[in-house]
Design a protein around this motif. Structure first.
Motif, PDB file in Angstrom:
ATOM      1  N   ARG A  64       0.840  -1.203   0.000  1.00 51.31           N
ATOM      2  CA  ARG A  64       0.000   0.000   0.000  1.00 51.31           C
ATOM      3  C   ARG A  64       0.877   1.256   0.000  1.00 51.31           C
ATOM      4  NH1 ARG A  64      -2.701  -1.219   4.137  1.00 51.31           N
ATOM      5  NH2 ARG A  64      -1.620   0.028   5.694  1.00 51.31           N
ATOM      6  N   ALA A  65       1.918   1.261   0.829  1.00 48.28           N
ATOM      7  CA  ALA A  65       2.820   2.416   0.896  1.00 48.28           C
ATOM      8  C   ALA A  65       3.541   2.609  -0.429  1.00 48.28           C
ATOM      9  CB  ALA A  65       3.824   2.222   2.028  1.00 48.28           C
ATOM     10  N   HIS A  66       3.900   1.509  -1.082  1.00 48.08           N
ATOM     11  CA  HIS A  66       4.566   1.585  -2.379  1.00 48.08           C
ATOM     12  C   HIS A  66       3.652   2.257  -3.402  1.00 48.08           C
ATOM     13  CE1 HIS A  66       7.065   0.328  -5.792  1.00 48.08           C
ATOM     14  NE2 HIS A  66       5.970  -0.109  -6.378  1.00 48.08           N
ATOM     15  N   CYS A  67       2.399   1.864  -3.436  1.00 46.56           N
ATOM     16  CA  CYS A  67       1.443   2.451  -4.390  1.00 46.56           C
ATOM     17  C   CYS A  67       1.213   3.923  -4.094  1.00 46.56           C
ATOM     18  CB  CYS A  67       0.125   1.686  -4.348  1.00 46.56           C
ATOM     19  SG  CYS A  67       0.222  -0.035  -4.917  1.00 46.56           S
ATOM     20  N   GLY A  71       1.995   7.776  -6.175  1.00 52.88           N
ATOM     21  CA  GLY A  71       0.964   8.768  -6.490  1.00 52.88           C
ATOM     22  C   GLY A  71      -0.440   8.234  -6.629  1.00 52.88           C
ATOM     23  N   TYR A  72      -0.681   6.994  -6.171  1.00 52.37           N
ATOM     24  CA  TYR A  72      -2.018   6.409  -6.267  1.00 52.37           C
ATOM     25  C   TYR A  72      -2.699   6.444  -4.901  1.00 52.37           C
ATOM     26  CZ  TYR A  72       0.019   4.775 -10.600  1.00 52.37           C
ATOM     27  OH  TYR A  72       0.645   4.735 -11.815  1.00 52.37           O
ATOM     28  N   ASP A  73      -4.007   6.515  -4.898  1.00 50.23           N
ATOM     29  CA  ASP A  73      -4.780   6.543  -3.655  1.00 50.23           C
ATOM     30  C   ASP A  73      -5.065   5.096  -3.241  1.00 50.23           C
ATOM     31  OD1 ASP A  73      -6.252   7.282  -1.485  1.00 50.23           O
ATOM     32  OD2 ASP A  73      -8.016   7.923  -2.615  1.00 50.23           O
ATOM     33  N   ALA A  74      -4.112   4.499  -2.556  1.00 53.38           N
ATOM     34  CA  ALA A  74      -4.190   3.072  -2.229  1.00 53.38           C
ATOM     35  C   ALA A  74      -4.677   2.838  -0.803  1.00 53.38           C
ATOM     36  CB  ALA A  74      -2.819   2.422  -2.420  1.00 53.38           C
ATOM     37  N   GLY A 221       4.343  -9.407  -1.071  1.00 54.14           N
ATOM     38  CA  GLY A 221       3.915  -8.041  -0.812  1.00 54.14           C
ATOM     39  C   GLY A 221       5.044  -7.038  -0.716  1.00 54.14           C
ATOM     40  N   TRP A 222       6.285  -7.517  -0.621  1.00 55.31           N
ATOM     41  CA  TRP A 222       7.433  -6.604  -0.577  1.00 55.31           C
ATOM     42  C   TRP A 222       8.579  -7.063  -1.470  1.00 55.31           C
ATOM     43  CZ3 TRP A 222       5.222  -8.686   3.911  1.00 55.31           C
ATOM     44  CH2 TRP A 222       5.785  -9.882   4.356  1.00 55.31           C
ATOM     45  N   LEU A 227       6.978  -5.684  -6.793  1.00 51.15           N
ATOM     46  CA  LEU A 227       6.684  -4.251  -6.728  1.00 51.15           C
ATOM     47  C   LEU A 227       6.989  -3.559  -8.048  1.00 51.15           C
ATOM     48  CD1 LEU A 227       7.976  -3.318  -3.152  1.00 51.15           C
ATOM     49  CD2 LEU A 227       5.651  -3.891  -3.879  1.00 51.15           C
ATOM     50  N   ALA A 228       8.061  -4.003  -8.725  1.00 48.47           N
ATOM     51  CA  ALA A 228       8.390  -3.426 -10.033  1.00 48.47           C
ATOM     52  C   ALA A 228       7.295  -3.740 -11.046  1.00 48.47           C
ATOM     53  CB  ALA A 228       9.733  -3.961 -10.521  1.00 48.47           C
ATOM     54  N   ALA A 229       6.774  -4.965 -11.004  1.00 49.18           N
ATOM     55  CA  ALA A 229       5.700  -5.345 -11.921  1.00 49.18           C
ATOM     56  C   ALA A 229       4.430  -4.559 -11.626  1.00 49.18           C
ATOM     57  CB  ALA A 229       5.430  -6.843 -11.822  1.00 49.18           C
ATOM     58  N   VAL A 230       4.119  -4.376 -10.346  1.00 49.62           N
ATOM     59  CA  VAL A 230       2.945  -3.590  -9.967  1.00 49.62           C
ATOM     60  C   VAL A 230       3.102  -2.143 -10.449  1.00 49.62           C
ATOM     61  CG1 VAL A 230       1.687  -2.605  -8.008  1.00 49.62           C
ATOM     62  CG2 VAL A 230       2.289  -5.033  -8.011  1.00 49.62           C
TER      63      VAL A 230
END
Length: 248
Positions: A64-67, A71-74, A221-222, A227-230
């Motif tokens: 969630r913090a990564h998103c 700049g996304y509202d996660a 999740g980490w 995370l790069a793919a997300v």
């Protein structure tokens, strides 16, 4: 649609399963030590994250913090611990749809739904029910493509089949059918919890993509590759998808 042959699905080894906590811890350490990427800021669209079985919002805090950093509202699904569907599956999913709709109230842009393991099945099914309001679905280590009670996904059948270890063909077909929108499955051949073969789409189309990473199930999740793919999927522009190119 071509179905997986039962004997082609290999159960994750006990070695992989036993090493899951250690591997996940190492992946978390690598994430903490990694330099922040400089991806192009996102468009601010909402991202709803569904945790895996027995997990809650804390388990997806890093994702969630990564998103949000992009700049996304996660935010997570807001339902506490994921203990599996209760009662009739369709009725339960309709209830979950209503709760997701409440989370998305006030957001003008379509949402991305991200689900981890069992949470990925929720994301796919909610994506089907809310297609006009959903931009894309991303799953991580989600065994949607199976048709028999394999040892490695026995928990899935018991949860979705009302306690039975046998899943009927209609539900099996339903789970493997992707939402009518962009759908990405992130999986690992070294997953120690679910069989990686059950996390891949067999019928190809311009809307479905499978991305293979190296890593554990518990640490997805980490995991830096996840995370790069997300990051890549969230930043996909409207129109035809570009293929994912792994950073070197």
């Amino acid at each position: 649609m071509k179905h997986l042959a039962i004997d082609s699905i290999q159960r994750p080894t006990l070695g992989l399963l036993g090493a899951e906590p250690f591997r996940a811890a190492m992946e978390f350490a690598r994430h903490r030590l990694a330099k922040s990427d400089h991806a192009k800021p996102g468009d601010g669209h909402p991202v709803v994250i569904f945790p895996g079985l027995g997990a809650d919002g804390k388990s997806v805090a890093t994702l969630r913090a990564h998103c949000r950093a992009l700049g996304y509202d996660a935010f997570d699904w807001g339902q506490g611990f994921n203990t599996g569907p209760k009662g009739d599956l369709d009725a339960w999913l309709c209830g979950l749809k209503s709760k997701v709709a409440e989370l998305l109230a006030g957001h003008a842009l379509p949402a991305t739904l991200i689900g981890w393991s069992l949470g990925g099945l929720y994301a796919r099914e909610i994506g089907k029910l809310m297609a006009p309001r959903v931009r894309q679905v991303i799953t991580m280590g989600t065994p949607f493509n199976a048709e028999a009670d394999h040892t490695n996904v026995g928990w899935l059948y018991r949860l979705l089949g009302g306690g039975s270890s046998v899943i009927d063909q209609a539900l099996s077909q339903r789970l493997r059918t992707p939402p009518p929108l962009r759908t990405t499955s992130i999986y690992s051949r070294s997953d120690g919890v679910v069989a990686w073969q059950t996390c891949r789409h067999e019928e190809r189309s311009s809307l479905v993509h499978d991305i293979e990473v190296a890593g554990s199930h518990i640490g997805m999740g980490w995991n830096r590759d996840v995370l790069a793919a997300v990051t890549d999927r969230l930043g996909q522009p409207p129109g035809p998808w570009r293929q994912y190119v792994r950073a070197q």
